[in-house]
Design a protein around this motif. Sequence first.
Motif: not given
Length: 73
Positions: A57-64
């Motif tokens: 989820f942190a990687a998804c948030a960083a990509a967004v």
Amino acid sequence: MKIDWAALGSVFGVSLVVTVGLVALFTLGIAGLSRRERAAAQGESAALAVTGAYACFAACAAAVAYGISLIVA
């Protein structure tokens, strides 16, 4: 008006790969959280699954956030 079809295809390809990757990463996060629920029902520990889910989820948030910063800048 002249359209650069190679550049358009390149943008399409990259956006398709990134989209599929983000969806897969988010799916792994949800699967990790569901494993936590299953382990809690059985009385087991699922600390590794929860840590992996939060990392996804942190990687998804960083990509967004990176995508938004590219758009705004």
